[in-house]
Write an enzyme that holds these catalytic residues in place. Structure first.
Site, PDB file in Angstrom:
ATOM      1  N   GLU A   9       9.415 -39.970  16.977  1.00 53.59           N
ATOM      2  CA  GLU A   9       8.772 -40.788  15.938  1.00 53.59           C
ATOM      3  C   GLU A   9       9.599 -41.977  15.495  1.00 53.59           C
ATOM      4  O   GLU A   9       9.074 -43.066  15.304  1.00 53.59           O
ATOM      5  CB  GLU A   9       8.451 -39.951  14.676  1.00 53.59           C
ATOM      6  CG  GLU A   9       7.513 -38.812  14.900  1.00 53.59           C
ATOM      7  CD  GLU A   9       8.281 -37.521  14.981  1.00 53.59           C
ATOM      8  OE1 GLU A   9       9.292 -37.512  15.688  1.00 53.59           O
ATOM      9  OE2 GLU A   9       7.875 -36.536  14.355  1.00 53.59           O
ATOM     10  N   ASP A  82       8.190 -34.325  15.702  1.00 47.66           N
ATOM     11  CA  ASP A  82       8.625 -33.201  14.863  1.00 47.66           C
ATOM     12  C   ASP A  82       7.864 -31.914  15.178  1.00 47.66           C
ATOM     13  O   ASP A  82       6.706 -31.954  15.621  1.00 47.66           O
ATOM     14  CB  ASP A  82       8.431 -33.552  13.381  1.00 47.66           C
ATOM     15  CG  ASP A  82       9.414 -34.619  12.914  1.00 47.66           C
ATOM     16  OD1 ASP A  82      10.470 -34.752  13.556  1.00 47.66           O
ATOM     17  OD2 ASP A  82       9.117 -35.309  11.929  1.00 47.66           O
ATOM     18  N   ASP A  84       5.992 -29.770  13.687  1.00 47.35           N
ATOM     19  CA  ASP A  84       5.022 -29.316  12.693  1.00 47.35           C
ATOM     20  C   ASP A  84       3.651 -29.885  13.062  1.00 47.35           C
ATOM     21  O   ASP A  84       3.483 -30.494  14.124  1.00 47.35           O
ATOM     22  CB  ASP A  84       5.432 -29.735  11.277  1.00 47.35           C
ATOM     23  CG  ASP A  84       5.628 -31.239  11.136  1.00 47.35           C
ATOM     24  OD1 ASP A  84       5.258 -31.988  12.065  1.00 47.35           O
ATOM     25  OD2 ASP A  84       6.157 -31.678  10.099  1.00 47.35           O
ATOM     26  N   GLU A  86       1.872 -32.408  11.885  1.00 42.44           N
ATOM     27  CA  GLU A  86       1.825 -33.855  12.053  1.00 42.44           C
ATOM     28  C   GLU A  86       2.494 -34.260  13.359  1.00 42.44           C
ATOM     29  O   GLU A  86       2.005 -35.124  14.082  1.00 42.44           O
ATOM     30  CB  GLU A  86       2.502 -34.552  10.863  1.00 42.44           C
ATOM     31  CG  GLU A  86       1.743 -34.439   9.558  1.00 42.44           C
ATOM     32  CD  GLU A  86       0.351 -35.052   9.619  1.00 42.44           C
ATOM     33  OE1 GLU A  86       0.183 -36.136  10.192  1.00 42.44           O
ATOM     34  OE2 GLU A  86      -0.587 -34.421   9.091  1.00 42.44           O
ATOM     35  N   TYR A 304      15.550 -29.372  10.663  1.00 39.93           N
ATOM     36  CA  TYR A 304      14.309 -30.032  10.233  1.00 39.93           C
ATOM     37  C   TYR A 304      13.976 -29.654   8.803  1.00 39.93           C
ATOM     38  O   TYR A 304      14.069 -28.486   8.405  1.00 39.93           O
ATOM     39  CB  TYR A 304      13.164 -29.647  11.171  1.00 39.93           C
ATOM     40  CG  TYR A 304      11.921 -30.457  10.946  1.00 39.93           C
ATOM     41  CD1 TYR A 304      11.948 -31.836  10.994  1.00 39.93           C
ATOM     42  CD2 TYR A 304      10.703 -29.827  10.691  1.00 39.93           C
ATOM     43  CE1 TYR A 304      10.807 -32.588  10.792  1.00 39.93           C
ATOM     44  CE2 TYR A 304       9.550 -30.562  10.496  1.00 39.93           C
ATOM     45  CZ  TYR A 304       9.613 -31.947  10.540  1.00 39.93           C
ATOM     46  OH  TYR A 304       8.473 -32.681  10.330  1.00 39.93           O
ATOM     47  N   ARG A 306      11.094 -30.134   6.928  1.00 40.21           N
ATOM     48  CA  ARG A 306       9.751 -29.768   6.455  1.00 40.21           C
ATOM     49  C   ARG A 306       9.438 -28.378   6.966  1.00 40.21           C
ATOM     50  O   ARG A 306       8.975 -28.197   8.088  1.00 40.21           O
ATOM     51  CB  ARG A 306       8.709 -30.787   6.928  1.00 40.21           C
ATOM     52  CG  ARG A 306       8.866 -32.148   6.265  1.00 40.21           C
ATOM     53  CD  ARG A 306       7.748 -33.103   6.606  1.00 40.21           C
ATOM     54  NE  ARG A 306       7.972 -34.393   5.981  1.00 40.21           N
ATOM     55  CZ  ARG A 306       8.630 -35.399   6.537  1.00 40.21           C
ATOM     56  NH1 ARG A 306       9.135 -35.246   7.755  1.00 40.21           N
ATOM     57  NH2 ARG A 306       8.796 -36.539   5.895  1.00 40.21           N
ATOM     58  N   HIS A 350      10.020 -21.749  12.906  1.00 44.33           N
ATOM     59  CA  HIS A 350      10.847 -22.758  12.255  1.00 44.33           C
ATOM     60  C   HIS A 350      12.023 -22.082  11.580  1.00 44.33           C
ATOM     61  O   HIS A 350      12.064 -20.863  11.427  1.00 44.33           O
ATOM     62  CB  HIS A 350      10.027 -23.521  11.203  1.00 44.33           C
ATOM     63  CG  HIS A 350       8.939 -24.346  11.809  1.00 44.33           C
ATOM     64  ND1 HIS A 350       8.029 -25.030  11.047  1.00 44.33           N
ATOM     65  CD2 HIS A 350       8.613 -24.599  13.098  1.00 44.33           C
ATOM     66  CE1 HIS A 350       7.181 -25.674  11.839  1.00 44.33           C
ATOM     67  NE2 HIS A 350       7.514 -25.422  13.082  1.00 44.33           N
TER      68      HIS A 350
END
Length: 852
Positions: A9, A82, A84, A86, A304, A306, A350
């Site tokens: 990203e 990432d 997740d 998104e 990470y 989130r 995660h």
């Protein structure tokens, strides 16, 4: 050929990962989403299973052009956003955009929880494919939010002036804030007396200590759930009688108990707890915390950020245990690694937020970090290391003292000492109240207690009584609101910071210190939500913005991600609820009143000429014709349209028969204030400052003054807030207005409410004027905090208005304390002017600017 394209990203992430991979890899950044729903239309085909229409974003067009050009030279594409929802969606959108450039079988999905060389190489060693269940969960959330925003928001905008939108989670968060404010306003405090005694032993050591009244004849005294307990001393008469009896009695130690309790470490951070702790310990807003954490993650320092999982990789756990053993000793290491249970919907694949290398201790990161980054890294490091250590042992000693003649009064004091620090060796010693739940109960901690024995008599130095009131629950802060959302299952880690920012941007909440206070606009929106809920309940329908309904939607999104539910099926179940909410939320004008207003306006023969304001043209006659056409089509006018029609009748009251005007309760509109045109004329020749960008808002004095002039030209009276803003602008540009002191006196600018004429202000401003060596400005986000310019703005305001707000006065005096070394006779002036004790002159412009 033979090269590999890697897409992440952010450019910073691309640079870091590029250092770990060989020359056969080209690493590029998508800079977030490259495709999204169109900005200016719904972009969802409800009739075709809610099929979304994706278009390239403005930035995505350029980025995709560059990526496609590089993809043509590469054999394989590794999608590495990432780990997740998104991130998975970004990977899928990239795949969709590039699949005509590279064969589909040559796309690979790579995920990792930390940006370190071992983690990156391991991830590229075992690539996978895109998880479409996770992509569909993101699509479902995006479509849900688009439907609510595009179809629900217009209903709100038509009925509430200034309201911009409703949001599936945003409005629930606002509702919590407003309901808390209503709870506070409706709270009725109860008065009571807190009774205590200052006592000491009759032989050495003679250090006095305080015991607090806990029970009267066995009945508990104090507060529980913000209500007084039965034994509370409520009246002066009760207190006087109690004191008379106590003064006639002696105090005797009735019990001494020592108990050792264990206090376990908290789990490592997840997104919500990091935001909460950073807010409480460092004063960082959630958005700022996440921005700093992003930089730490991209620098390879933390995992990470989130996440809602407390899971820790076994290798990281073992590394931490070795560190604890070597640095603190074997006695600080639990027999088995500490494990913490995540909530049901957490992603166990995660990890919690932790340092990627526990041996990188705070202060020795091996790279240049900003002070804010260092503080957040220290917070994360300490929390993680402490989470893998043994509990602390607290020795708690409680003393009970009896007194009374006819009644039995039991007093109590407790003192705690750390017998063994355990995890606190890493995280720091916590005060006894640090983990206190709620703020109802009195704190019985007495500092230190002398050695005491049962039956021992004590000397009473004085009986103490303090009048108090029960207090309502505290307002939400951003940290406590995030905690409430999390506890209720509303929102997810990636959304909390955005929700807080959105409430502020929409001007639905304001801040007093760190407390969130709903604005009038926010309250009006929630009032509409509550009215709609009542209508829905009466029809046995569900409310879209009820906490449990929103939490249930989050659970369904989790089910989509787990492959248990088709996202389109979920949408089919949700959409009728949205349509029902919209239908019930519409507040319409009374058709009878609308008809009589049309009749009244039918008598008007002389209409005001059309007036242009900005890009809009206001034409009363055409507006009435348009509204009549709407009604002729069988449609009802909105409540706001009905109010506008009534105001128009008021404007033309002189052409409407008196009997009809009386029936409609018409009144002449308030005229434009006589002084307003003059104020605007004073600004005609002013050289306005450049527009200011604060967050996503732009403040342009020139445009604002022009809009006020256009409003006056239409014969509309300015609101009180607009008048206050206009007066502030006059003060701001006072140095460009000839003979401003006379103007200020004539227009009574200095007599507006909201300031204090503190006699110490002028002398303190004069003292600070002597400062020559100002601290360097501090940049926080997009704002610059500068002591010198802040002082100059206060000086200008005081000269213009003769007053400052109480918070501005406090900020000014704090500033003076920071520059005390440059102010002659500061110590002698400290008491007469109410100045603070001298402070070190650090570059803390935030302290002053925040007070403004």
């Amino acid at each position: 050929m033979g090269k590999n394209l890697v897409i992440v990203e952010s450019p910073a992430k691309a640079k870091k990962i590029g250092q770990f991979l060989g020359k056969e890899y080209v690493v590029m950044a998508s800079v977030g989403h490259v495709r999204d729903l169109p900005a200016k239309k719904l972009g969802v085909d409800v009739e075709k299973d809610f099929e979304p229409e994706y278009v390239d974003t403005a930035r995505g067009k350029k980025v995709l052009k560059e990526i496609k050009a590089e993809a043509k030279k590469c054999e394989r594409v590794f999608l590495a956003p990432d780990p997740d929802r998104e991130g998975e969606a970004i990977a899928w959108h990239l795949f969709e955009a590039l699949k005509k450039t590279v064969p589909e079988e040559n796309f690979y999905r790579v995920t990792y929880n930390e940006i370190t060389k071992p983690a990156i190489l391991a991830a590229f060693g075992s690539p996978s494919k895109i998880d479409m269940d996770r992509v569909n969960a993101q699509q479902a959330r995006r479509v849900l939010d688009r439907l609510v925003g595009f179809e629900g928001s217009p209903v709100v905008r038509k009925q509430i002036r200034g309201a911009q939108s409703v949001g599936r989670v945003q409005t629930v968060a606002l509702r919590l804030v407003v309901e808390r404010e209503l709870e506070i306003e409706n709270f009725r405090p109860e008065t009571y007396f807190a009774v205590a005694a200052e006592v000491r032993r009759r032989e050495a050591p003679l250090d006095p200590f305080t015991v607090k009244l806990a029970r009267i004849n066995g009945e508990p005294v104090g507060i529980k759930d913000r209500r007084l307990l039965p034994g509370a001393v409520r009246t002066q008469e009760q207190l006087d009688a109690l004191r008379r009896e106590l003064e006639a009695s002696t105090a005797r130690v009735s019990d001494v108990a020592t108990k050792e309790v264990q206090r376990s470490a908290r789990p490592p951070f997840i997104t919500s707890t990091l935001q909460q702790s950073a807010s409480g310990a460092l004063g960082y807003a959630p958005a700022r915390t996440m921005g700093i954490a992003q930089k730490l993650y991209e620098s390879g320092l933390i995992t990470y950020m989130r996440t809602d999982s407390f899971n820790i990789a076994r290798s990281a756990q073992e590394e931490c245990r070795m560190f604890v053993s070597e640095q603190y000793g074997a006695e600080y290491l639990p027999e088995k690694p500490n494990a913490y249970r995540s909530k049901g919907a957490a992603q166990e694949a995660h990890e919690a937020i932790r340092p990627t290398d526990v041996n990188v201790v705070p202060g020795r990161e091996g790279m240049a970090l900003e002070p804010a980054e260092q503080k957040l890294y220290k917070l994360i490091w300490e929390r993680f290391v402490a989470s893998q250590m043994v509990p602390a042992r607290i020795a708690r000693r409680t003393v009970e003292v009896e007194a009374g003649v006819e009644n039995r009064f039991l007093f109590r004091a407790t003192a705690s000492e750390v017998a063994f620090p355990g995890y606190m060796k890493a995280s720091g010693i916590e005060a006894a109240a640090d983990r206190k739940n709620g703020d109802d109960e009195e704190n019985d901690e007495a500092g230190q207690l002398p050695p005491l024995s049962v039956g021992e008599h004590l000397d009473v130095l004085q009986w103490l009584a303090e009048p108090k009131e029960t207090r309502p629950v505290a307002r939400y802060t951003e940290a406590s609101l995030i905690r409430a959302l999390e506890e209720n299952g509303v929102g997810r880690p990636s959304t909390y910071a955005a929700i807080m920012s959105k409430l502020d941007e929409r001007e639905y909440v304001g801040k007093e210190g760190r407390s969130l206070v709903p604005t009038a606009l926010g309250r009006e929106l929630v009032e509409l939500v509550l009215k709609t809920e009542a209508k829905l309940k009466s029809d046995n329908k569900v409310d879209l913005f009820e906490v449990h309904f929103t939490a249930d939607m989050e659970t369904k999104l989790d089910n989509v991600e787990e492959g248990q539910v088709e996202w389109t099926q979920m949408m089919k179940e949700f959409y009728p609820s949205l349509l029902e909410w919209i239908e019930h939320a519409k507040e319409t004008a009374d058709p009878g009143l609308v008809g009589r207003c049309f009749e009244a306006l039918g008598h008007v023969r002389e209409w005001a000429p059309p007036a242009k304001s900005g890009r809009r043209t206001y034409d009363d006659q055409k507006t009435v014709e348009d509204l009549k056409a709407t009604v002729a089509e069988g449609k009802l006018l909105s409540k706001r349209q009905g109010e506008m029609l009534h105001k128009m009748c008021c404007r033309y009251i002189r052409q409407i028969p008196a009997e009809l005007a009386a029936e409609l309760q018409l009144a002449e509109p308030e005229a434009v204030r006589d002084e307003t045109p003059r104020k605007l004329a004073l600004l005609a020749n002013v050289q306005f400052g450049e527009p200011r960008q604060v967050g996503k808002r732009t403040y342009d004095d020139r445009k604002f003054a022009k809009s006020l002039g256009e409003q006056i030209a239409l014969g509309k009276r300015l609101s009180e807030r607009q008048v206050a803003a206009l007066d502030s602008m006059l003060s701001k540009y006072a140095d460009q207005i000839p003979d401003f002191d006379a103007v200020k006196h004539d227009l009574k600018l200095g007599e507006k409410p909201g300031g204090v004429a503190d006699p110490s202000i002028a002398p303190v401003l004069a003292l600070v004027a002597q400062v020559t060596d100002w601290a360097e400005p501090v940049q926080r986000g997009k704002r610059e905090f500068n002591d010198k310019t802040f002082y100059e703005s206060l000086d200008r305001q005081f000269k213009a208005k003769g007053a400052l707000s109480e918070r501005q006065v406090a900020a000014l005096k704090k500033m003076a304390a920071r520059y005390a070394e440059q102010i002659p006779d500061y110590a002698q002036l400290q008491e007469p002017l109410g100045l603070f004790a001298p402070r070190k002159a650090k570059a803390k412009q935030v302290d002053a600017a925040t007070e403004e």
